[in-house]
Design a protein around this motif. Structure first.
Motif, PDB file in Angstrom:
ATOM      1  N   ARG A 171     -33.271   5.299  55.308  1.00 23.89           N
ATOM      2  CA  ARG A 171     -32.878   4.109  56.055  1.00 23.89           C
ATOM      3  C   ARG A 171     -33.225   2.817  55.302  1.00 23.89           C
ATOM      4  O   ARG A 171     -32.455   1.858  55.274  1.00 23.89           O
ATOM      5  CB  ARG A 171     -33.593   4.156  57.405  1.00 23.89           C
ATOM      6  N   GLU A 172     -34.402   2.823  54.677  1.00 17.14           N
ATOM      7  CA  GLU A 172     -34.862   1.648  53.942  1.00 17.14           C
ATOM      8  C   GLU A 172     -33.899   1.301  52.799  1.00 17.14           C
ATOM      9  O   GLU A 172     -33.561   0.144  52.574  1.00 17.14           O
ATOM     10  CB  GLU A 172     -36.268   1.935  53.388  1.00 17.14           C
ATOM     11  N   LEU A 173     -33.431   2.341  52.113  1.00 17.59           N
ATOM     12  CA  LEU A 173     -32.556   2.111  50.953  1.00 17.59           C
ATOM     13  C   LEU A 173     -31.247   1.434  51.357  1.00 17.59           C
ATOM     14  O   LEU A 173     -30.709   0.623  50.604  1.00 17.59           O
ATOM     15  CB  LEU A 173     -32.246   3.437  50.230  1.00 17.59           C
ATOM     16  N   VAL A 174     -30.719   1.766  52.520  1.00 14.30           N
ATOM     17  CA  VAL A 174     -29.408   1.223  52.906  1.00 14.30           C
ATOM     18  C   VAL A 174     -29.518  -0.056  53.740  1.00 14.30           C
ATOM     19  O   VAL A 174     -28.534  -0.515  54.311  1.00 14.30           O
ATOM     20  CB  VAL A 174     -28.534   2.289  53.635  1.00 14.30           C
ATOM     21  N   GLN A 175     -30.718  -0.635  53.766  1.00 11.88           N
ATOM     22  CA  GLN A 175     -30.882  -1.855  54.555  1.00 11.88           C
ATOM     23  C   GLN A 175     -30.159  -3.037  53.927  1.00 11.88           C
ATOM     24  O   GLN A 175     -29.470  -3.779  54.599  1.00 11.88           O
ATOM     25  CB  GLN A 175     -32.363  -2.174  54.728  1.00 11.88           C
ATOM     26  N   SER A 176     -30.296  -3.199  52.593  1.00  9.50           N
ATOM     27  CA  SER A 176     -29.582  -4.294  51.965  1.00  9.50           C
ATOM     28  C   SER A 176     -28.690  -3.721  50.859  1.00  9.50           C
ATOM     29  O   SER A 176     -29.166  -3.035  49.954  1.00  9.50           O
ATOM     30  CB  SER A 176     -30.620  -5.304  51.473  1.00  9.50           C
ATOM     31  N   TRP A 236     -19.728   2.403  53.197  1.00 12.54           N
ATOM     32  CA  TRP A 236     -19.232   3.718  53.617  1.00 12.54           C
ATOM     33  C   TRP A 236     -20.340   4.777  53.520  1.00 12.54           C
ATOM     34  O   TRP A 236     -20.517   5.580  54.419  1.00 12.54           O
ATOM     35  CB  TRP A 236     -18.013   4.115  52.767  1.00 12.54           C
ATOM     36  N   TYR A 237     -21.093   4.713  52.413  1.00 17.67           N
ATOM     37  CA  TYR A 237     -22.204   5.671  52.287  1.00 17.67           C
ATOM     38  C   TYR A 237     -23.247   5.438  53.365  1.00 17.67           C
ATOM     39  O   TYR A 237     -23.837   6.379  53.871  1.00 17.67           O
ATOM     40  CB  TYR A 237     -22.853   5.584  50.903  1.00 17.67           C
ATOM     41  N   ARG A 238     -23.456   4.160  53.714  1.00 20.44           N
ATOM     42  CA  ARG A 238     -24.432   3.876  54.780  1.00 20.44           C
ATOM     43  C   ARG A 238     -23.965   4.529  56.087  1.00 20.44           C
ATOM     44  O   ARG A 238     -24.745   5.147  56.793  1.00 20.44           O
ATOM     45  CB  ARG A 238     -24.589   2.366  54.992  1.00 20.44           C
ATOM     46  N   MET A 239     -22.652   4.398  56.340  1.00 14.50           N
ATOM     47  CA  MET A 239     -22.118   5.004  57.556  1.00 14.50           C
ATOM     48  C   MET A 239     -22.313   6.519  57.520  1.00 14.50           C
ATOM     49  O   MET A 239     -22.746   7.131  58.491  1.00 14.50           O
ATOM     50  CB  MET A 239     -20.639   4.664  57.675  1.00 14.50           C
ATOM     51  N   ARG A 240     -22.039   7.114  56.370  1.00 19.62           N
ATOM     52  CA  ARG A 240     -22.233   8.574  56.249  1.00 19.62           C
ATOM     53  C   ARG A 240     -23.702   8.935  56.409  1.00 19.62           C
ATOM     54  O   ARG A 240     -24.037   9.919  57.046  1.00 19.62           O
ATOM     55  CB  ARG A 240     -21.724   9.075  54.888  1.00 19.62           C
ATOM     56  N   PHE A 241     -24.581   8.121  55.813  1.00 19.18           N
ATOM     57  CA  PHE A 241     -26.007   8.381  55.930  1.00 19.18           C
ATOM     58  C   PHE A 241     -26.442   8.305  57.391  1.00 19.18           C
ATOM     59  O   PHE A 241     -27.154   9.171  57.895  1.00 19.18           O
ATOM     60  CB  PHE A 241     -26.814   7.385  55.092  1.00 19.18           C
ATOM     61  N   MET A 242     -25.978   7.253  58.103  1.00 20.27           N
ATOM     62  CA  MET A 242     -26.365   7.077  59.505  1.00 20.27           C
ATOM     63  C   MET A 242     -25.939   8.295  60.331  1.00 20.27           C
ATOM     64  O   MET A 242     -26.615   8.676  61.266  1.00 20.27           O
ATOM     65  CB  MET A 242     -25.717   5.809  60.092  1.00 20.27           C
ATOM     66  N   LYS A 243     -24.797   8.865  59.967  1.00 22.13           N
ATOM     67  CA  LYS A 243     -24.321  10.033  60.707  1.00 22.13           C
ATOM     68  C   LYS A 243     -25.159  11.274  60.430  1.00 22.13           C
ATOM     69  O   LYS A 243     -25.191  12.204  61.224  1.00 22.13           O
ATOM     70  CB  LYS A 243     -22.853  10.319  60.367  1.00 22.13           C
TER      71      LYS A 243
END
Ligand code: NAD
Ligand code: ZN
Length: 246
Positions: free
Chosen positions: A136-141, A63-70
């Motif tokens: 972006r790097e942090l949310v890769q895995s 969910w945080y990745r989705m928020r980050f991507m936004k």
């Protein structure tokens, strides 16, 4: 209304800005409540709590990745630029924000109090001292782990059930007690204790300029000038009016 607002801004010697999710709406950030509210699709108790993060870090980080991507690539809109110009003009104009998107800082504003933290960095849930940029790097895995102690990382935002950063919220309340004008933009004033900031300003005799397409609990009081419009339109207009009157 806008002329009354201009006059108040001109006369003010200790102005403060207070913003919420609506400030970033025109930059493409969704609000939490209202029409397109984020909370409509998700369970906040699970996704935004330390317990959720400990019990199911993978899902919560999705969910945080989705928020980050936004937030990636989101840029400050004209209203932010106008606010930066207003800050230079007034000399001192602290900005208290409930937003975690970092757009006030990105638009070059100084003295920004992010009372709900920031989505731009992450740190160790075990508080071992590790902290880094949330990129972006942090949310890769997922979930991202602390390289120092192996615990899960967390975004540096205030999660459900956590207290607000003490120094920031107490300074925000002091500013509210001392200011003579508070420009309140894009908040439903429903999230406490943040919502207490503008109410404290009113109780201490300040005027409020409220910029919001919809009314809130602040609207209607005789010290509140409500301008029904969007941040990206009203703030530049207010700035234009001030410049006309130089
Ligand atoms: P909220 O979602 O409760 O209310 C948003 C307010 O903005 C509403 O009153 C709405 O009428 C108004 N609004 C909508 N479009 C607008 C526009 N273009 N210009 C001006 N106003 C507009 O938001 P809140 O009061 O900030 O409380 C929600 C909490 O959610 C906050 O604590 C905040 O930390 C968090 N949040 C942050 C972000 C972000 O960082 N961008 C986004 C969503 C939620
Ligand atoms: Zn650690």
């Amino acid at each position: 209304m806008i002329d009354r607002a201009r006059e108040l801004v001109e006369k003010s010697v200790r102005p403060v800005v207070f913003t919420g999710a609506g400030m970033s709406r025109e930059s493409g950030m969704r609000t939490f409540r209202g029409e397109d509210g984020l909370w409509k699709d998700f369970d906040p108790e699970k996704l935004s709590s330390i317990r959720g993060l400990v019990e199911d870090p993978g899902t919560v980080w999705e969910w945080y990745r989705m928020r980050f991507m936004k937030t990636e690539g989101v840029k400050p809109h004209r209203g932010y630029i106008a606010l930066t110009a207003l800050q230079s003009r007034k000399g001192s104009l602290p900005v208290v924000t409930q937003n975690v998107d970092g757009l006030h800082r990105e638009s070059g504003q100084r003295d920004v109090l992010e009372i709900h933290g920031s989505m731009r960095s992450a740190s160790c849930i075990r508080k071992c001292g590790f902290t880094r940029e949330l990129d972006r790097e942090l949310v890769q895995s997922l979930p991202p782990l602390c390289p120092e102690c192996g615990a899960v990382l967390r975004p540096d935002i205030v999660l459900f059930g956590e207290p607000l950063p003490h120094e920031l919220i107490s300074r925000a309340y002091s500013l509210a007690e001392e200011c003579d004008l508070m420009i309140v933009v894009g908040t439903s004033v429903q999230v406490w204790p943040a919502a207490g900031v503008p109410f404290t300003a009113i109780e201490n005799g300040a005027y409020i300029i409220e910029i919001n397409p919809d009314p809130s609990e602040l609207s209607g009081s005789d010290r509140v000038i409500s301008i029904r419009g969007k941040a990206g339109e009203v703030l530049p207009l207010l700035m234009e009016k001030l410049q006309e009157n130089l």
